[in-house]
Design a protein around this motif. Structure first.
Motif, PDB file in Angstrom:
ATOM      1  N   SER A   1       0.828  -1.219   0.000  1.00 13.44           N
ATOM      2  CA  SER A   1       0.000   0.000   0.000  1.00 13.44           C
ATOM      3  C   SER A   1       0.854   1.258   0.000  1.00 13.44           C
ATOM      4  O   SER A   1       0.381   2.343  -0.360  1.00 13.44           O
ATOM      5  N   GLN A   2       2.119   1.122   0.418  1.00 13.14           N
ATOM      6  CA  GLN A   2       3.069   2.236   0.501  1.00 13.14           C
ATOM      7  C   GLN A   2       2.598   3.341   1.444  1.00 13.14           C
ATOM      8  O   GLN A   2       3.040   4.485   1.356  1.00 13.14           O
ATOM      9  N   GLN A   3       1.686   2.974   2.348  1.00  7.53           N
ATOM     10  CA  GLN A   3       1.243   3.898   3.386  1.00  7.53           C
ATOM     11  C   GLN A   3       2.077   3.673   4.646  1.00  7.53           C
ATOM     12  O   GLN A   3       2.588   2.578   4.863  1.00  7.53           O
ATOM     13  N   PRO A   4       2.231   4.697   5.489  1.00  9.33           N
ATOM     14  CA  PRO A   4       3.005   4.518   6.719  1.00  9.33           C
ATOM     15  C   PRO A   4       2.358   3.464   7.611  1.00  9.33           C
ATOM     16  O   PRO A   4       1.151   3.465   7.813  1.00  9.33           O
ATOM     17  N   PHE A   5       3.171   2.551   8.141  1.00  7.66           N
ATOM     18  CA  PHE A   5       2.658   1.555   9.084  1.00  7.66           C
ATOM     19  C   PHE A   5       3.745   1.195  10.087  1.00  7.66           C
ATOM     20  O   PHE A   5       4.944   1.399   9.848  1.00  7.66           O
ATOM     21  N   ALA A   6       3.319   0.666  11.215  1.00  8.65           N
ATOM     22  CA  ALA A   6       4.246   0.157  12.232  1.00  8.65           C
ATOM     23  C   ALA A   6       3.828  -1.263  12.571  1.00  8.65           C
ATOM     24  O   ALA A   6       2.640  -1.551  12.709  1.00  8.65           O
ATOM     25  N   LEU A   7       4.805  -2.146  12.692  1.00  6.02           N
ATOM     26  CA  LEU A   7       4.560  -3.542  13.044  1.00  6.02           C
ATOM     27  C   LEU A   7       5.398  -3.879  14.262  1.00  6.02           C
ATOM     28  O   LEU A   7       6.596  -3.600  14.297  1.00  6.02           O
ATOM     29  N   ALA A   8       4.760  -4.465  15.271  1.00  6.95           N
ATOM     30  CA  ALA A   8       5.448  -4.786  16.514  1.00  6.95           C
ATOM     31  C   ALA A   8       5.417  -6.278  16.788  1.00  6.95           C
ATOM     32  O   ALA A   8       4.363  -6.903  16.709  1.00  6.95           O
ATOM     33  N   TYR A   9       6.574  -6.849  17.093  1.00  3.03           N
ATOM     34  CA  TYR A   9       6.687  -8.223  17.571  1.00  3.03           C
ATOM     35  C   TYR A   9       6.757  -8.185  19.092  1.00  3.03           C
ATOM     36  O   TYR A   9       7.592  -7.467  19.653  1.00  3.03           O
ATOM     37  N   LEU A  10       5.902  -8.964  19.743  1.00  2.00           N
ATOM     38  CA  LEU A  10       5.857  -8.989  21.204  1.00  2.00           C
ATOM     39  C   LEU A  10       6.220 -10.379  21.705  1.00  2.00           C
ATOM     40  O   LEU A  10       5.693 -11.382  21.219  1.00  2.00           O
ATOM     41  N   ASP A  11       7.116 -10.422  22.688  1.00  3.68           N
ATOM     42  CA  ASP A  11       7.570 -11.683  23.278  1.00  3.68           C
ATOM     43  C   ASP A  11       7.431 -11.579  24.796  1.00  3.68           C
ATOM     44  O   ASP A  11       7.773 -10.552  25.380  1.00  3.68           O
ATOM     45  N   ILE A  12       6.912 -12.628  25.428  1.00  6.38           N
ATOM     46  CA  ILE A  12       6.768 -12.622  26.887  1.00  6.38           C
ATOM     47  C   ILE A  12       8.034 -13.216  27.500  1.00  6.38           C
ATOM     48  O   ILE A  12       8.335 -14.397  27.294  1.00  6.38           O
ATOM     49  N   ASP A  13       8.783 -12.400  28.221  1.00  7.18           N
ATOM     50  CA  ASP A  13      10.025 -12.841  28.848  1.00  7.18           C
ATOM     51  C   ASP A  13       9.724 -13.776  30.024  1.00  7.18           C
ATOM     52  O   ASP A  13       8.786 -13.549  30.790  1.00  7.18           O
ATOM     53  N   ASN A  14      10.559 -14.814  30.171  1.00  7.24           N
ATOM     54  CA  ASN A  14      10.478 -15.768  31.284  1.00  7.24           C
ATOM     55  C   ASN A  14       9.193 -16.596  31.275  1.00  7.24           C
ATOM     56  O   ASN A  14       8.790 -17.139  32.310  1.00  7.24           O
TER      57      ASN A  14
ATOM     58  N   HIS B   1      -1.189 -13.953  16.236  1.00  5.62           N
ATOM     59  CA  HIS B   1      -0.488 -14.827  17.191  1.00  5.62           C
ATOM     60  C   HIS B   1       0.456 -15.723  16.405  1.00  5.62           C
ATOM     61  O   HIS B   1       0.012 -16.653  15.727  1.00  5.62           O
ATOM     62  N   VAL B   2       1.750 -15.436  16.486  1.00  5.18           N
ATOM     63  CA  VAL B   2       2.748 -16.217  15.763  1.00  5.18           C
ATOM     64  C   VAL B   2       2.784 -17.641  16.288  1.00  5.18           C
ATOM     65  O   VAL B   2       2.927 -18.607  15.545  1.00  5.18           O
ATOM     66  N   GLY B   3       2.621 -17.783  17.605  1.00  4.54           N
ATOM     67  CA  GLY B   3       2.663 -19.082  18.260  1.00  4.54           C
ATOM     68  C   GLY B   3       3.350 -18.957  19.602  1.00  4.54           C
ATOM     69  O   GLY B   3       4.152 -18.034  19.813  1.00  4.54           O
ATOM     70  N   GLY B   4       3.020 -19.862  20.536  1.00  6.11           N
ATOM     71  CA  GLY B   4       3.635 -19.792  21.862  1.00  6.11           C
ATOM     72  C   GLY B   4       3.386 -18.450  22.516  1.00  6.11           C
ATOM     73  O   GLY B   4       2.246 -17.989  22.596  1.00  6.11           O
ATOM     74  N   ASP B   5       4.464 -17.803  22.965  1.00  3.41           N
ATOM     75  CA  ASP B   5       4.328 -16.498  23.632  1.00  3.41           C
ATOM     76  C   ASP B   5       4.736 -15.356  22.711  1.00  3.41           C
ATOM     77  O   ASP B   5       5.118 -14.283  23.176  1.00  3.41           O
ATOM     78  N   ASP B   6       4.665 -15.571  21.399  1.00  2.00           N
ATOM     79  CA  ASP B   6       5.022 -14.547  20.414  1.00  2.00           C
ATOM     80  C   ASP B   6       3.774 -14.023  19.702  1.00  2.00           C
ATOM     81  O   ASP B   6       3.002 -14.803  19.129  1.00  2.00           O
ATOM     82  N   PHE B   7       3.609 -12.710  19.731  1.00  2.00           N
ATOM     83  CA  PHE B   7       2.469 -12.050  19.105  1.00  2.00           C
ATOM     84  C   PHE B   7       2.956 -10.953  18.162  1.00  2.00           C
ATOM     85  O   PHE B   7       4.101 -10.503  18.249  1.00  2.00           O
ATOM     86  N   VAL B   8       2.059 -10.515  17.286  1.00  2.00           N
ATOM     87  CA  VAL B   8       2.328  -9.402  16.374  1.00  2.00           C
ATOM     88  C   VAL B   8       1.147  -8.447  16.432  1.00  2.00           C
ATOM     89  O   VAL B   8      -0.005  -8.885  16.521  1.00  2.00           O
ATOM     90  N   PHE B   9       1.416  -7.145  16.410  1.00  2.00           N
ATOM     91  CA  PHE B   9       0.332  -6.185  16.224  1.00  2.00           C
ATOM     92  C   PHE B   9       0.798  -5.055  15.315  1.00  2.00           C
ATOM     93  O   PHE B   9       1.991  -4.777  15.211  1.00  2.00           O
ATOM     94  N   MET B  10      -0.148  -4.452  14.615  1.00  2.00           N
ATOM     95  CA  MET B  10       0.161  -3.405  13.633  1.00  2.00           C
ATOM     96  C   MET B  10      -0.774  -2.219  13.822  1.00  2.00           C
ATOM     97  O   MET B  10      -1.912  -2.375  14.267  1.00  2.00           O
TER      98      MET B  10
END
Length: 333
Positions: free
Chosen positions: A155-168, A208-217
């Motif tokens: 789309s060439q529009q501004p976006f942000a993508l975040a990978y989230l991991d739960i430590d421990n 939800h990538v899997g396990g304790d890994d998530f993605v949000f945009m």
């Protein structure tokens, strides 16, 4: 998502009312290959070699009622795994126990050929989403995440993508069991979907990538507030998942991946934020590469933290990946 239908085969089990050149022509025009047959004459070895993606079966095919037809198909080890749409006369609709039949959709006869094409596409689309969804959180999985990332890049529009991991998280699972770990993942899912929904609205996405890994945009102008709010809410509720003794200590005793005894702090979040705001992104693989480096930096810090992509701001400097927000757990006495 765009689900390509090119080259996908449909097994059509017709009766005298549905075996029409117009139906096959409409499906083939939509990119499907139609194979007509009858249950008693099917060459299953040929189908297994080039399997269909869906079965269209008409009541009356081979003299079978819709109940018998469906039961026969579902008992077959190969055909029973395929999505099934049945043709049924309008007068029969109220006679059928649809809840126990095990079909994915039905089409009433007489029908419009264009409606059949739409129903086939919808059925396959539902199946793809269902198979892709994480069974615990019901969030979209890797296939949808990749499609969503690709769409935002194109789309060439501004976006942000975040990978989230739960430590421990692993040490928590080892200490308290997978049931309690699943509760943490469900709460994390609720926090993510709520915060992204509140602050990003229709521009938001959570996977939800899997396990304790998530993605949000989201759009870049909302990503900071989203990360800060997620961290604040997660850090507020997560101590309650620990037994009182561990909560007061601020850590649990467990073993690391090498089997050595270690003290693991209360769970926290590491979030890596990639954005095309200042420097373009051409491929989903670029997102993963940048996020991987950012996540390493985030996980090297104590407590919940998000590290934001600053490419294009200080090119060539090793400190160009800047930490924007760190939220520490309060110390307990």
């Amino acid at each position: 998502m765009n689900h390509s239908s090119a080259g996908r085969r449909i097994l059509l089990l017709p009766n005298e009312l549905t075996s029409t050149p117009a139906l096959s022509s409409a499906l083939e025009k939509a990119g499907y290959q139609v194979v007509e047959g009858h249950l008693s004459q099917l060459a299953l070895h040929e189908l297994v070699h080039d399997p269909p993606c869906l079965v269209l079966a008409a009541e009356g095919s081979g003299g079978h009622s819709v109940e018998t037809l469906t039961r026969t198909l579902k008992l077959d080890a190969f055909l029973g795994r395929l999505p099934l749409i049945v043709f049924v006369r309008d007068s029969r609709l109220n006679d059928v126990d649809w809840g126990s039949l095990g079909v994915d959709d039905f089409i009433t006869v007489p029908y419009r050929t264009e409606d059949v094409v739409h129903r086939v596409r919808l059925c396959l689309s539902r199946l793809t989403r269902s198979l892709d969804a994480n069974p615990l959180t019901r969030l979209p999985g890797n296939t949808t995440i990749l499609c969503e990332t690709t769409a935002r890049i194109q789309s060439q529009q501004p976006f942000a993508l975040a990978y989230l991991d739960i430590d421990n998280f692993k040490s928590f699972n080892d200490r308290y069991g997978y049931g309690r770990g699943d509760e943490v993942l469900i709460v994390a899912c609720r926090i993510l979907t709520t915060v992204v929904g509140e602050l990003a609205g229709s521009e938001g996405f959570v996977g939800h990538v899997g396990g304790d890994d998530f993605v949000f945009m989201s759009r870049p102008d909302t990503i900071d507030a989203i990360c800060e709010t997620i961290i604040k809410r997660f850090d507020l509720v997560i101590p309650d998942f620990y037994d009182r003794e561990d909560r007061l200590k601020g850590y649990i005793d467990s073993v690391d991946r090498r089997g050595n005894k270690e003290q693991f702090p209360i769970m926290s979040l590491s979030i890596a934020v990639v954005t095309n705001e200042r420097s373009p992104i051409a491929h989903p693989g670029d997102v993963s590469k940048i996020a991987s480096e950012l996540k390493k930096r985030a996980k090297a810090m104590k407590g919940s933290v998000y590290v934001k992509d600053q490419r294009g701001q200080a090119v060539g400097e090793t400190h160009s990946l800047k930490t924007d927000s760190i939220t520490q757990l309060p110390t307990t006495s």
